[in-house]
Design an enzyme around this catalytic site. Structure first.
Site, PDB file in Angstrom:
ATOM      1  N   THR A1095       0.688  -1.071  -0.007  1.00 23.41           N
ATOM      2  CA  THR A1095      -0.057  -0.081   0.066  1.00 23.41           C
ATOM      3  C   THR A1095       1.028   1.367   0.152  1.00 23.41           C
ATOM      4  O   THR A1095       2.014   1.029   0.219  1.00 23.41           O
ATOM      5  CB  THR A1095      -0.985   0.082   1.217  1.00 23.41           C
ATOM      6  OG1 THR A1095      -1.771   1.181   0.977  1.00 23.41           O
ATOM      7  CG2 THR A1095      -0.111   0.332   2.466  1.00 23.41           C
ATOM      8  N   THR A1398       8.455   0.432  -3.540  1.00 25.46           N
ATOM      9  CA  THR A1398       7.999   1.158  -4.657  1.00 25.46           C
ATOM     10  C   THR A1398       7.667   2.634  -3.656  1.00 25.46           C
ATOM     11  O   THR A1398       7.936   3.735  -4.114  1.00 25.46           O
ATOM     12  CB  THR A1398       6.925   1.008  -5.336  1.00 25.46           C
ATOM     13  OG1 THR A1398       5.692   0.563  -4.620  1.00 25.46           O
ATOM     14  CG2 THR A1398       7.255  -0.050  -6.373  1.00 25.46           C
ATOM     15  N   CYS A1399       7.123   2.477  -2.344  1.00 22.51           N
ATOM     16  CA  CYS A1399       6.752   3.517  -1.501  1.00 22.51           C
ATOM     17  C   CYS A1399       7.924   4.447  -1.298  1.00 22.51           C
ATOM     18  O   CYS A1399       7.794   5.544  -1.113  1.00 22.51           O
ATOM     19  CB  CYS A1399       6.089   3.176  -0.463  1.00 22.51           C
ATOM     20  SG  CYS A1399       4.479   2.272  -0.795  1.00 22.51           S
ATOM     21  N   ALA A1400       9.079   3.754  -1.101  1.00 16.28           N
ATOM     22  CA  ALA A1400      10.310   4.693  -0.889  1.00 16.28           C
ATOM     23  C   ALA A1400      11.428   4.694  -1.611  1.00 16.28           C
ATOM     24  O   ALA A1400      12.487   5.040  -1.870  1.00 16.28           O
ATOM     25  CB  ALA A1400      10.993   3.867   0.372  1.00 16.28           C
TER      26      ALA A1400
END
Length: 1432
Positions: A1095, A1398-1400
């Site tokens: 998420t 992917t969030c970071a």
């Protein structure tokens, strides 16, 4: 001697005591908990010290809280009707709730009374056990119990009488000679006593407690006792700084500071800060003996410690600034060297802005009264450091007043004060201390002056040219004046060789302030005195002489029709009225080293006399130009080239010439402008060329505009090929920067505060409201007086909302009850509040058309208000015209707004502007620039000319195609093969005005700029009429401010977030449901996928990419080419498929597409959808023509242009009397093409019917082309575009995008088309956790991705970030930064694959054995590893 083992038993006992009430203790701050002597717990003065683990935990807790809030809010949004009904409850339930609350309050009060009684009893018991007769062990036990009581009790539990009784006993025990445990516990009790009951500090001082603590600290027998003394003194110094100073606390805490830990050193320095902040203005100066220690502490590495020390020294300098002897003493011990190092921007010590500014102010005070400091600063080459500060000066810190909220002058102001103190002119600056000594020093050291000039002059000129406020401009000019004064003739020539000082001075004269004019004349006088033979000519050419003449005889300026100096006014600031009760500080005093006493306002009277400026101007004119004039230029101020341009301008203004004669004049004008002769900005503006060109183009037919545009197109056959569009634009930009005087109004004199608006609707605001009194015009008889009193008005309301509010209350025929009319107006009026400014201001014609619907007209100071402005903007315009400056008092004043019925006079009949078959003209001459720019002024005409040229540049292909068609029709060319849709040769950044961009950037950083209505009206009006003047980055910020409500000042910078569950096999259905729930909500969406753990940012970006892919699939029925099933082979981008009849299902898809596009822009997401240039133009509200079709359907577009050329050929032949019955298209007769009246490629789309409409022939070719164009780019796609915009407008108004071009909108929506180049990679990627830039796997990795082709680069970016294209700014703008870390592998390294977070933007890369293996695994991962989010 350090004794710690003695207290071990005490530690155990206190630890056991702590466990009895552990739950309560955990809820207390650190300084209220009992602590052992072995592990000292810091008090609140150390609360700012955090360990990394604490910070991490706090961040984690914050994220957790955020997630919980999101979840709860999300669930709240999905409440059922039953839930909503139950939430309201009933009267019985409300009464029950109130009773329960009362019971809880009574219970709390009972507990507090019981607690107070218990604590009082404990205090009395402890007090009795601390008498002299008690044994030491009993005293220790009583002290421990007292510490525990104090650590839990509150201020109300401890009376002043009890505190006064405890103080002498504890002080006496603190002086115990033999028992260190008693010393420690008694001093700790004193610390807790001050913390719990701050008034206890006075009792401790009265009983000589500070002296006792200082002696104990200076003795330093026991380390723990000394540490506790530091804590106690820090508490006492907060309330009793003077007593601490007199008792020698400063040296006591500093004497052994090196023996303490960093946290205790901070406590010690906090004590010194508390004392220094409250130094008495007179008396002895025991603090001076601490200066050597403080100077040494400036070398420490701890930033917080250094800031404390710096604060102390700043306050000490303020205290001794009147004494030269003390300033000399303060300048010793290496203080100046240390301060110079700290303010250097290359210093490794990071200081807060206020401390950094304060240190510069410290140097100002030293330089003001100490020759030792002056010589040291010159020896240190301080100009180099100050140059760096000036060169990166953020003008958002510039203020309209030289003071800020906290009393510290802003950084720029302090730098200029320092330079003025270092460079005084004895004859002019007698108020500067030691001015004669400093002047003598500078005269004897010309090399130092030369270094200062070389370092500072270019950057000072740059700062002034950037359009800073009047105070900063005056300060910079003062320094330039001194540099010029101290430079000899040769030095001055060398200093000015790289600066166009003549042009600079001409621009300065437009400031129109008497102080600025006087100092500009001083600079001119000095330059001419030393190098008159060199600068007399440039002064004439750049208009300096003309400005001097205008100062001598103001009426002379009216002899020139177009003068940039005709508004110069000699006005003394002291005679103007001011916006507040106190006069604003005059520029004469704005850079004094010492503050003026506020009690003597008469000392602020302006020192300048009105006649002095004219006397100096006459002196310069007579001495240098009249007596030494060798040419007529120096006498008249008119150069030959100016005379030639003025003559051409007059010719162009003639109304009796033929079109050929006009063209010849245009040719001559352009020849002069493009000749090798240098034309100054003054000559260009004063000649009136721009004004004549605008009048010529606006008063003629459309052919004038097109023929003028073709002057700059190199493809034409006319003899104008060498004319440079960029050169003409450059001259206009320079002229605009010289003549514009748009104000920058900053509201930094107050902090934003919450307020409550009563007009036009009642609601709370996060910004202040304006106090307004609505008054009926005296002559108005049909309206009634407003029944209300002074109102708090939302400053960003428009006058439509105000009218809606007022009309029911003042209309004489309204029978509504006043109380009912006082209710909030309709939702429509509420929507207008604060939002009107985000839309395009209406044109003047539109205002006139709608004037009949206006029920009220508004006036401020008898001037009618422009209804396109907000209340704040209207009041601000009046305020600027009436007062010298704008400050925070604007918000405290009462503003009177007069209302009346609008006049019933019918609007004057206006000549409609010429129309054109190209969309060029309607966007240039037919729309107004705005009320902030007066018509027939140089600024207005320059802006109008820039709008014309920007349209010429933007519609370059249209004009070239049209010209080719004309040449074909006249037989000059035989084919149109060279007509191709291209932007080759178009200008990109030449239309951006740097000065206006910087001003807008300043204005958007203003605290009140929570929407465009909170900025001066010129910002919104120029952004609407001339958006090309501002950089793309500035317009992106403006979009965030206007449409998205995300300002740069912290207001609404973080949107609330909502999580949404998405099913991968139902992407469009999920998107439709998402938009149904959240399209009109100001929330950011975070996506999570069904049965996947990922998420956040990465899955969300991928979701928008997947939606983009769905919209491009064949069978959607939305796009051209879909009917042929070749959607994947549309190289020119997507364009709506024409529909004869509206199809609801297709319209719904366009509504969803509009919602998705708008939501992506709102949330800052990137879409991967290749819209055509023409589709972007439709989004921007631009009309399309036949010349746009080639941008999405090359074959059809080219064919239609050729058909149009055949039609024009036929008309031309008929005009000249030649008849040709046969016309061929590419060698084929028109009839043989067998074209019918259906849309090409869409046989079901019938264009027209009838006997003449069955087949296309030469007679009906013109109508056929018009119908095809209309069906392709107008009627055939109208419903689809209306659906798209209706969906888009649910998120925010699509009109907000009209400030961008089609190319910019594509970049804004889809990100950067280029991913990276090889030279950037190593600088833009972070290597961590096992990798460095020199690690072999990293070297292989960089080589591999540099070898990727474009598609592989897109796949890699999508793998790492979730989106196939990078955001605006490319790899450098990724947030978080792309990070590569070493992946730990459980098996064979070469068998593992890379994984990502992917969030970071976090890539976990195994250390593969070879470059080939790494490339193989990377390519496999980025191609096969898409489509799911799991733990890696």
């Amino acid at each position: 001697m350090v004794l710690r083992s003695v207290f071990a038993f005490c530690s155990v006992l206190m630890g056991n005591r702590g466990h009895k009430r552990s739950e309560t203790i955990d809820e207390l701050p650190a300084d209220k908990r009992t602590c052992s002597s072995l592990e000292f717990r810091p008090t609140s003065s150390m609360s700012t010290v955090e360990t990394p683990s604490t910070s991490t935990n706090q961040a984690h807790d914050h994220d957790h809280d955020h997630d919980m809030e999101t979840s709860s809010s999300a669930s709240g949004s999905n409440r059922t009707d039953d839930d909503k009904d139950s939430a309201y409850g009933s009267c019985d339930s409300e009464e029950t709730g109130d009773a329960e609350q009362r019971r809880q309050r009574h219970a709390i009060l009972d507990y507090q009374r019981q607690r107070l009684s218990t604590d009082q009893a404990k205090f009395k018991k402890v007090l009795s056990n601390l008498n002299e007769e008690s044994s030491e062990s009993d005293q220790q036990e009583a002290l421990r119990e007292l510490c525990e009581i104090l650590s839990f009790c509150t201020d109300s539990s401890l009376s002043s009488l009890m505190a006064d009784s405890l103080s002498p006993i504890l002080i006496k025990l603190a002086s115990h000679e033999t028992n260190p445990e008693i010393m420690l516990l008694s001093i700790r009790a004193l610390t807790y006593l001050c913390d719990t009951h701050p008034r206890s500090s006075a009792f401790i001082v009265r009983h000589d407690g500070v002296t006792a603590l200082c002696k104990r600290l200076q003795g330093f027998e026991y380390e723990d006792v000394a540490e506790q003394c530091l804590q106690a003194l820090e508490k006492i110094s907060r309330e009793q700084p003077l007593a601490c100073l007199q008792s020698g606390a400063i040296m006591a805490v500093l004497q052994f500071i090196d023996f303490f830990s960093t946290s205790l050193q901070r406590v010690a320095l906090s004590t010194v800060v508390n004392i220094c902040v409250k130094l008495p203005p007179e008396g002895s100066s025991p603090f001076m003996e601490a200066v050597p220690v403080l100077c040494r502490l400036l070398q420490y590495e701890d930033n917080q410690l250094v800031e404390h020390v710096a604060t102390c020294l700043i306050k000490i300098a303020e205290r001794v600034q009147e004494s030269s002897e003390m300033l000399d003493e303060l300048s010793q011990h290496g203080l100046i060297h240390q301060v110079a190092h700290l303010i250097d921007l290359n210093s490794h010590t990071t200081l807060s802005h206020s401390v950094h500014t304060g240190l510069i102010g410290l140097l100002v005070k030293l330089a003001s009264g100490s020759m030792v400091a002056v010589k040291t600063l010159f020896d240190l080459n301080i100009s180099r450091i100050l140059k760096e500060i000036l060169s990166i000066y953020d003008v958002s810190h510039g203020l309209p007043s030289p003071r800020t909220n906290d009393g510290h002058c802003n950084q720029m102001h302090e730098v200029l004060k320092l330079l003025i103190q270092l460079l005084p002119v004895a004859s002019r600056n007698q108020e500067v201390a030691l001015s004669e000594e400093k002047s003598a020093f500078l005269v004897n050291h010309p090399d130092l002056v030369k270094n200062f000039g070389n370092d500072l002059l270019p950057v000072l000129i740059q700062v002034v040219d950037s359009g800073v406020d009047l105070y900063i401009c005056y300060g910079c000019l003062s320094v330039i004046d001194k540099l010029v004064y101290y430079s000899n003739s040769d030095m001055l020539l060398d200093l000015l060789k790289s600066s166009n000082i003549s042009r600079f001075l001409a621009g300065v004269f437009t400031r129109k302030d008497i102080h600025v004019l006087n100092i500009a004349l001083n600079i001119s006088d000095t330059i001419l005195q030393k190098n008159g033979d060199v600068f007399m000519g440039p002064f004439v050419k750049e208009g300096v002489l003309f400005a001097i003449d205008a100062l001598i005889v103001p009426e002379k300026s009216s002899q020139f029709m177009f003068s940039m100096f005709n508004d110069i006014q000699l006005s003394n600031n002291s005679t103007k009225k001011y916006s507040g009760k106190e006069p604003i500080r005059c520029l004469c005093y704005s850079f004094d080293a010492n503050k003026l006493p506020s009690s003597t306002p008469e000392s602020r009277n302006c020192k300048m006399e009105l006649e002095s400026v004219q006397i100096l101007a006459k002196h310069i004119r007579t001495k240098y130009f009249d007596t030494n004039s060798s040419t007529s230029e120096t006498t008249t101020g008119i150069t030959p080239i100016l005379e030639k341009l003025k003559s051409l301008s007059s010719e162009l203004s003639s109304s009796i010439m033929t079109q050929e004669e006009y063209d010849h004049v245009l040719y001559r004008i352009m020849s002069v402008l493009n000749s090798g002769d240098v034309i100054s900005t003054f000559e260009f503006v004063e000649s009136g060329i721009t004004d004549s060109l605008v009048n010529y183009l606006s008063n003629g037919e459309c052919s004038r505009l097109e023929s003028f545009g073709r002057l700059f197109l190199s493809c034409t056959s006319q003899p104008f090929d060498f004319f440079s569009l960029s050169g003409f634009v450059s001259k206009l930009q320079s002229a605009l920067s010289s003549v514009e005087d748009f104000p920058v109004v900053l509201n930094n004199s107050f902090k934003l505060r919450n307020s409550y608006a009563t007009v036009p609707h009642r609601r709370a605001t996060t910004y202040p409201c304006l106090k307004v009194l609505f008054v009926k015009e005296e002559a108005e008889l049909t309206l009634t007086d407003y029944p209300g009193e002074i109102q708090n008005v939302d400053p960003f309301s428009d006058f439509e909302a105000i009218e809606t509010f007022l009309w029911p209350k003042v209309s004489s025929n309204n029978n509504q009850d006043i109380s009912s009319s006082a209710q909030s107006p309709s939702d429509k009026s509420q929507h207008n509040v604060g939002q009107t400014s985000t839309q395009s201001p209406p044109s003047k014609d539109a205002i006139e058309r709608d004037s009949s619907s206006h029920k009220l007209s508004f006036y401020i100071e008898r001037k009618q208000v422009d209804r396109s402005l907000t209340i704040y903007q209207a009041i601000l315009n009046q305020h600027i015209s009436e007062y010298d400056t704008v400050n925070g008092l604007l918000w405290n004043q009462l503003h009177k707004i007069t209302y009346t019925k609008p006049p019933s006079n019918s609007p004057e009949t206006k000549t409609s502007p010429p129309t054109s078959t190209t969309p060029l003209l309607p966007h240039t001459l037919s729309s107004s620039i705005g009320s902030s720019v007066k018509k027939s002024t140089p600024c207005h005409n320059i802006l109008s000319m820039l709008r014309i040229l920007e349209s010429v540049n933007r519609f370059r292909f249209h004009l070239i195609s049209r010209e080719k068609v004309t040449e074909f029709s006249k037989g000059k060319i035989g084919n149109l093969d060279s007509v191709k849709a291209t932007n080759e040769g178009s200008l990109v950044n030449e239309f951006v005005n740097t000065r206006l961009t910087e001003k807008l950037e300043q204005q958007m950083r203003d605290p009140i700029a929570v929407c465009p209505g909170g900025m001066p009206s010129w910002c919104t009006q120029l952004m609407t009429s001339c958006p090309f003047l501002f950089s793309f980055e500035a317009r992106c910020k403006y979009l965030k401010l206007s449409a998205l409500g995300k300002g740069q000042n912290g207001q609404n910078s973080q949107s609330p977030r909502r999580k949404f569950l998405v099913y991968r096999d139902q992407i469009l259905e999920s998107a439709s449901k998402m938009m149904e729930l959240h399209a009109n909500q100001k929330v950011a969406i975070e996506v999570t996928y069904d049965e996947e753990v990922g998420t956040g940012l990465g899955p969300t970006l991928e979701f928008f990419t997947l939606v983009s892919t769905e919209f491009q699939k064949p069978g959607m029925g939305m796009w051209r080419g879909d009917n042929s099933g070749i959607m994947d082979s549309i190289p020119l981008g997507l364009f709506p498929s024409p529909l004869r009849d509206s199809i609801p299902e297709v319209n719904k898809k366009f509504v969803l597409l509009g919602q998705v596009v708008a939501k992506a822009l709102y949330d800052g997401r990137v879409l991967d959808i290749p819209f055509s240039k023409a589709f972007y133009k439709l989004i921007l509200g631009q009309e399309l023509s036949v010349y746009d079709i080639q941008s999405f359907d090359g074959g059809l577009g080219k064919t239609l242009i050729e058909f149009e050329a055949l039609v024009e050929r036929k008309k031309y032949l008929e005009l000249i009397g030649e008849i040709n019955s046969e016309f061929e298209f590419r060698g084929t007769k028109i009839e043989d093409l067998h074209l019918d009246f259906t849309l090409p490629g869409y046989p079901d789309y019938v264009l027209a019917s009838g006997p003449d409409k069955e087949m296309v022939k030469m007679e009906n070719m013109e109508e056929y082309v018009k119908l095809v164009v209309d069906g392709t780019v107008n009627c055939g796609i109208m419903k689809q575009m209306e659906a798209f915009k209706s969906g888009f407008n649910q998120v925010f108004s699509v009109k907000n995008l009209e400030i961008f071009t089609d190319e910019e909108l594509e970049r804004l929506l889809c990100g950067e088309s280029e991913t990276w180049n090889s030279n950037q990679l190593s600088d833009l990627i972070k290597f961590d956790h096992g990798y460095t830039a020199s690690s072999p796997p990293i070297i292989h990795f960089l080589e591999v991705i540099q070898e990727f082709d474009y598609e592989q680069q897109k796949a890699f970016v999508k793998f790492v970030t979730g989106a196939p294209r990078l955001p605006i700014g490319g790899l450098a703008s990724l947030n978080p930064k792309l990070t590569i870390v070493r992946k730990l592998c459980d098996k064979v390294v070469d068998a593992d694959l890379p994984s990502v977070m992917t969030c970071a933007n976090y890539l976990k890369l195994p250390p593969y054995s070879s470059k080939e293996m790494m490339k193989e695994k990377l390519l496999y991962a980025i191609t096969e590893g898409q489509g799911s989010f799991h733990l890696s």
